[in-house]
Design a protein around this motif. Sequence first.
Motif, PDB file in Angstrom:
ATOM      1  N   ASN A  72       0.851  -1.192   0.000  1.00 42.36           N
ATOM      2  CA  ASN A  72       0.000   0.000   0.000  1.00 42.36           C
ATOM      3  C   ASN A  72       0.885   1.240   0.000  1.00 42.36           C
ATOM      4  N   PRO A  73       1.500   1.563  -1.136  1.00 43.39           N
ATOM      5  CA  PRO A  73       2.496   2.650  -1.179  1.00 43.39           C
ATOM      6  C   PRO A  73       1.954   4.010  -0.775  1.00 43.39           C
ATOM      7  N   GLN A  74       0.630   4.174  -0.810  1.00 40.87           N
ATOM      8  CA  GLN A  74       0.064   5.462  -0.398  1.00 40.87           C
ATOM      9  C   GLN A  74       0.312   5.749   1.082  1.00 40.87           C
ATOM     10  N   VAL A  75       0.584   4.708   1.868  1.00 40.96           N
ATOM     11  CA  VAL A  75       0.862   4.905   3.294  1.00 40.96           C
ATOM     12  C   VAL A  75       2.075   5.822   3.470  1.00 40.96           C
ATOM     13  N   ALA A  76       3.070   5.670   2.610  1.00 44.39           N
ATOM     14  CA  ALA A  76       4.298   6.458   2.719  1.00 44.39           C
ATOM     15  C   ALA A  76       4.076   7.923   2.380  1.00 44.39           C
ATOM     16  N   GLU A  77       2.941   8.238   1.766  1.00 46.04           N
ATOM     17  CA  GLU A  77       2.662   9.624   1.383  1.00 46.04           C
ATOM     18  C   GLU A  77       1.913  10.380   2.475  1.00 46.04           C
ATOM     19  N   ALA A  78       1.488   9.669   3.496  1.00 40.83           N
ATOM     20  CA  ALA A  78       0.705  10.311   4.564  1.00 40.83           C
ATOM     21  C   ALA A  78       1.558  11.329   5.312  1.00 40.83           C
ATOM     22  N   ASP A  79       1.013  12.513   5.491  1.00 37.38           N
ATOM     23  CA  ASP A  79       1.719  13.565   6.207  1.00 37.38           C
ATOM     24  C   ASP A  79       1.509  13.399   7.710  1.00 37.38           C
ATOM     25  N   ILE A  80       2.587  13.523   8.449  1.00 37.52           N
ATOM     26  CA  ILE A  80       2.490  13.519   9.908  1.00 37.52           C
ATOM     27  C   ILE A  80       2.490  14.977  10.367  1.00 37.52           C
TER      28      ILE A  80
END
Length: 388
Positions: A72-80
């Motif tokens: 699920n590569p979109q996980v790495a795009e999540a902003d913290i």
Amino acid sequence: MTLDVNELVQSACKKAGADDFGEGAWHEGLERLVDALNTEAALNEAGVTFAARDLRQQLVNRLHIVAYRNANPQVAEADITPPVVIVGHGRTGTTILHDLMAQDPISRSPLTWEVERPFPPPETATYDSDPRIDAVEARLAAVDRALPALRGMHLMGARNGQECVCITSSDFRSTLFGTQYRVPSYVKWLLDDADMAPAYRWHRQFLQHLAARHPAQRWVLKSPGHIWSLGALLDEYPEALLIQTHRDPLRTIASTASMFATLQGTTSDSTDMREIAAEWADYIFDGLDRSVSARRDGTVPADRVVDIHFGQFMAEPFGTVRSVYERLGLDFTPDIEGRMRTFLAENPQNKHGGHRYTFAATGLDEGEFRERARGYQDYFDVPSEALQ
């Protein structure tokens, strides 16, 4: 019976059905930790079993998180969103402050159950009813039966906030291992020589994983481990808002040594309270000195940190939290205060008997260590407390 790195890794891969651990820096920490456990910790049979199970589970958690991220590569795009991070030493009020701030509906703290069992990522619809909550509560109940004194020292619960040292444990760069076992060579490497940047990159990945199906508006984090690596923390989260809690270091040392002796007594039959106190006194003062240096050299900008003194916080918890919110530019509404008051009423300080300890039991010289504390106490205006 000894621990073996290769066996731990192979068995974790088999259990997880995966072999990609992500960034490879974790392996050095695991090797150093296992070596220290085998040569320094004097583990009893139960200690070896516990350590093997714990390290294997950390590896399995890491494998699952990396596998989910790869799928699920979109996980790495999540902003913290820049987190609020409590960075004081242990035994200075960090746990209750963390739990109070977690009552704010806007805030999210990593909870014990989801940090212990992060796969699959928690989901909003079942966040309060996930079966892992009961499973972790059952484990904590077993700990309570085996170590009834521990619950009086440290508030525990599956739904309580968990420390960041439990997140970086699966990168094997965590002071948590030094609290559970006597592993001085590992802790000295961790504090003096280890590159902590990979640990904080992993920390971000872990938070992204937890937020994959249950987004967080604002993370509220805490860990005594941050005090030794404030630069690395702020390199990863440059806009973070910090809260540093302060207390008489001699009281901190005495309380810490008492708690760690209790913890280590379950995994080793040769625990020495005075040895633990001497070892951790050095670490604690090193962390305090680093925090002073971080203020003086600008590593921690003055406008991004608020200081809390233990005595004032214990006397006026809600007034103190209100001032923290004001300093950090956050809204402290009547609803938030009401939630915090309810939590504190349900979890009073001595709910499970409290924590009794004395500085005398450490065997340390009060005069010597009072002088050693002077620079930190003067800089942050931390009052001395009566010692027993």
